[in-house]
Design an enzyme around this catalytic site. Structure first.
Site, PDB file in Angstrom:
ATOM      1  CE1 TYR A 185      -1.449  12.109 -10.629  1.00  0.00           C
ATOM      2  CE2 TYR A 185      -2.913  12.479 -12.489  1.00  0.00           C
ATOM      3  CZ  TYR A 185      -2.641  12.584 -11.134  1.00  0.00           C
ATOM      4  OH  TYR A 185      -3.566  13.161 -10.291  1.00  0.00           O
ATOM      5  CG  ASP A 200       9.037   7.848   2.332  1.00  0.00           C
ATOM      6  OD1 ASP A 200       8.119   7.730   1.485  1.00  0.00           O
ATOM      7  OD2 ASP A 200      10.236   7.652   2.061  1.00  0.00           O
ATOM      8  CE  LYS A 237      -3.596  10.141  -8.615  1.00  0.00           C
ATOM      9  NZ  LYS A 237      -3.743  10.156  -7.139  1.00  0.00           N
TER      10      LYS A 237
END
Length: 258
Positions: free
Chosen positions: A162, A70, A166
């Site tokens: 998102y 994880d 990024k």
């Protein structure tokens, strides 16, 4: 593994690919194996896909090892990287492909959603890089490639968290390139465009049509397109390339928006 005649030779090297249980990560692992590298295939949940990948690589004459972790837990990032290095006596390349991409509007998004995205996409990259850097330095250098996205520079509705994660990853990689270059470690990003998957054309026919029309090369990407870019960046052919973002999107980003 598919045809390797156009790939650089990575025989004798060890590569760790995170997120190898997924579509893009699996494609990257396949291409490293095709280039001759021994591949550590990380997965978090999809053990079945990771095991199938390892079997496929082995059946083709390659070497691969599946390891679960994880990556939102720093200690597990460290364990993963150390396991990869111990497997065959060192580590030469890290490709960090693990991440998530849920869709949610800003109006619906919670602080918990935001934090989950950063933990999965950005903090994991930080932790894996921290763990890998001294091991790569011990080999006289190496390559770290983070899988970003064209959405790191192009906003998309429903993807605010998102896109932001990024974009942060792009700058993190450039900063890491500055700090680790003296140890011979090169740090880059690869930004994919839309990658095809089984059933995508049926699930999103209008989007696939629009993308194919917008792309100068006239098609969606394939996982091996991203894998080929990562193999190149890990090879000696890219020995003077660091701190850069390689866009692999069939030319979509070159199209004007006006």
């Amino acid at each position: 593994m598919s045809d390797a005649k156009h790939l650089p030779d990575l025989t004798g090297r060890v590569a760790l690919v995170t997120g190898a249980g997924g579509l893009i990560g699996g494609g990257i692992a396949d291409r490293f194996a095709a280039a001759g590298a021994a591949v550590v295939a990380h997965y978090r949940h999809d053990e079945k896909s990771a095991r199938a990948l390892v079997t496929r690589i082995g059946d083709a004459g390659g070497r691969a090892l599946a390891v679960q972790a994880d990556l939102t837990e720093e200690s597990q990032c460290r364990r993963l990287v150390e396991t990869a290095a111990d497997w065959r006596g060192g580590l030469d390349a890290l490709v960090h492909s693990a991440g998530i991409q849920p869709v949610k509007s800003l109006a619906e998004m919670s602080v918990e959603d935001w934090r989950e995205m950063y933990e999965a996409n950005t903090t994991s990259a930080f932790s894996c890089t921290r763990a890998a850097a001294p091991l790569l330095a011990a080999r006289g250098g190496g390559s770290i490639t983070h899988i970003a996205s064209i959405e790191g520079t192009m906003a998309t509705p429903g993807h605010a968290h998102y896109c932001a994660s990024k974009a942060a990853l792009l700058m993190f990689a450039r900063s890491a390139a500055l700090e680790h270059g003296a140890a011979g470690i090169r740090v880059n990003t690869v930004s994919p465009g839309l990658i095809d998957r089984p059933g995508l054309a049926g699930d999103w026919p209008d989007g696939v049509r629009r993308w194919s029309e917008a792309a100068p090369l006239g098609r969606l990407g394939r996982p091996e397109d991203i894998g080929n870019a990562c193999v190149f960046l890990a090879s000696d052919a890219a020995s003077w390339i660091t701190g850069t973002n390689l866009v692999v999107d069939g030319g979509v980003s070159a199209r004007p928006t006006w």
